[in-house]
Scaffold this motif. Structure first.
Motif, PDB file in Angstrom:
ATOM      1  N   LEU A  29       0.823  -1.214   0.000  1.00 46.35           N
ATOM      2  CA  LEU A  29       0.000   0.000   0.000  1.00 46.35           C
ATOM      3  C   LEU A  29       0.856   1.263   0.000  1.00 46.35           C
ATOM      4  N   GLU A  30       1.962   1.225   0.717  1.00 45.57           N
ATOM      5  CA  GLU A  30       2.854   2.384   0.739  1.00 45.57           C
ATOM      6  C   GLU A  30       3.496   2.616  -0.632  1.00 45.57           C
ATOM      7  N   VAL A  31       3.859   1.536  -1.326  1.00 42.62           N
ATOM      8  CA  VAL A  31       4.425   1.664  -2.674  1.00 42.62           C
ATOM      9  C   VAL A  31       3.397   2.296  -3.611  1.00 42.62           C
ATOM     10  N   ILE A  32       2.157   1.843  -3.534  1.00 38.71           N
ATOM     11  CA  ILE A  32       1.103   2.394  -4.388  1.00 38.71           C
ATOM     12  C   ILE A  32       0.913   3.885  -4.101  1.00 38.71           C
ATOM     13  N   GLU A  33       0.888   4.252  -2.824  1.00 35.60           N
ATOM     14  CA  GLU A  33       0.740   5.660  -2.452  1.00 35.60           C
ATOM     15  C   GLU A  33       1.890   6.498  -2.996  1.00 35.60           C
TER      16      GLU A  33
ATOM     17  N   ALA B  97       4.250  10.375  -6.758  1.00 37.31           N
ATOM     18  CA  ALA B  97       5.288  10.697  -7.740  1.00 37.31           C
ATOM     19  C   ALA B  97       4.680  11.192  -9.043  1.00 37.31           C
ATOM     20  N   GLN B  98       3.506  10.697  -9.371  1.00 37.92           N
ATOM     21  CA  GLN B  98       2.832  11.104 -10.602  1.00 37.92           C
ATOM     22  C   GLN B  98       2.504  12.594 -10.587  1.00 37.92           C
ATOM     23  N   SER B  99       2.243  13.141  -9.410  1.00 35.25           N
ATOM     24  CA  SER B  99       1.840  14.546  -9.325  1.00 35.25           C
ATOM     25  C   SER B  99       3.008  15.496  -9.116  1.00 35.25           C
TER      26      SER B  99
ATOM     27  N   ARG C   8      10.142  14.291  -7.514  1.00 35.77           N
ATOM     28  CA  ARG C   8       9.659  13.041  -8.115  1.00 35.77           C
ATOM     29  C   ARG C   8      10.729  11.955  -8.018  1.00 35.77           C
ATOM     30  N   LEU C   9      11.959  12.342  -8.285  1.00 36.92           N
ATOM     31  CA  LEU C   9      13.058  11.380  -8.248  1.00 36.92           C
ATOM     32  C   LEU C   9      13.242  10.802  -6.841  1.00 36.92           C
ATOM     33  N   LEU C  10      13.153  11.640  -5.827  1.00 39.25           N
ATOM     34  CA  LEU C  10      13.280  11.167  -4.452  1.00 39.25           C
ATOM     35  C   LEU C  10      12.160  10.186  -4.102  1.00 39.25           C
ATOM     36  N   ILE C  11      10.946  10.502  -4.511  1.00 39.09           N
ATOM     37  CA  ILE C  11       9.804   9.634  -4.230  1.00 39.09           C
ATOM     38  C   ILE C  11       9.948   8.300  -4.975  1.00 39.09           C
ATOM     39  N   LEU C  12      10.382   8.356  -6.224  1.00 40.89           N
ATOM     40  CA  LEU C  12      10.560   7.122  -6.999  1.00 40.89           C
ATOM     41  C   LEU C  12      11.658   6.248  -6.410  1.00 40.89           C
ATOM     42  N   ASN C  13      12.728   6.862  -5.936  1.00 44.29           N
ATOM     43  CA  ASN C  13      13.799   6.083  -5.305  1.00 44.29           C
ATOM     44  C   ASN C  13      13.307   5.404  -4.031  1.00 44.29           C
ATOM     45  N   LYS C  14      12.483   6.100  -3.262  1.00 40.34           N
ATOM     46  CA  LYS C  14      11.910   5.486  -2.061  1.00 40.34           C
ATOM     47  C   LYS C  14      10.992   4.326  -2.436  1.00 40.34           C
ATOM     48  N   ALA C  15      10.192   4.504  -3.487  1.00 39.35           N
ATOM     49  CA  ALA C  15       9.311   3.429  -3.950  1.00 39.35           C
ATOM     50  C   ALA C  15      10.126   2.223  -4.406  1.00 39.35           C
TER      51      ALA C  15
END
Length: 94
Positions: free
Chosen positions: A20-24, A29-31, A37-44
């Motif tokens: 669920l956290e990955v989906i969130e 990151a889409q927005s 965005r890069l930081l959020i994608l790396n966390k995902a």
């Protein structure tokens, strides 16, 4: 997948919460644009790797059968490839 009762509330909940956290994070990151965005994608991406470790653990303690593990890991690998491509695209567009 149906986990045995003792593992349902430990490994099963951990897998569910991480997924669920990955989906969130992917929706977030889409927005976003650029560095955020890069930081959020790396966390995902890191959470996807952790999720894969949890799946392996569930398989090793016999919560998942061979077919269930194969299906889920195949899908996780595909999602990981997509996130990796998105990270690469975001890096090159900066």
């Amino acid at each position: 997948m149906k986990f045995p009762k003792p593992s349902r509330y430990s490994v099963g909940v951990k897998i569910e919460n991480t997924l669920l956290e990955v989906i969130e994070l992917l929706y977030l990151a889409q927005s976003k644009r650029g560095n955020s965005r890069l930081l959020i994608l790396n966390k995902a991406d890191i959470l996807l790797r952790i999720l894969f470790v949890h799946l392996r653990l569930a398989y090793k303690i016999k919560c998942l059968n061979d077919a269930g593990f194969a299906i889920l890991s195949e899908k996780l690998i595909e999602i990981g490839k997509m996130v990796g491509g998105w990270i690469k695209y975001t890096n090159t567009s900066q």
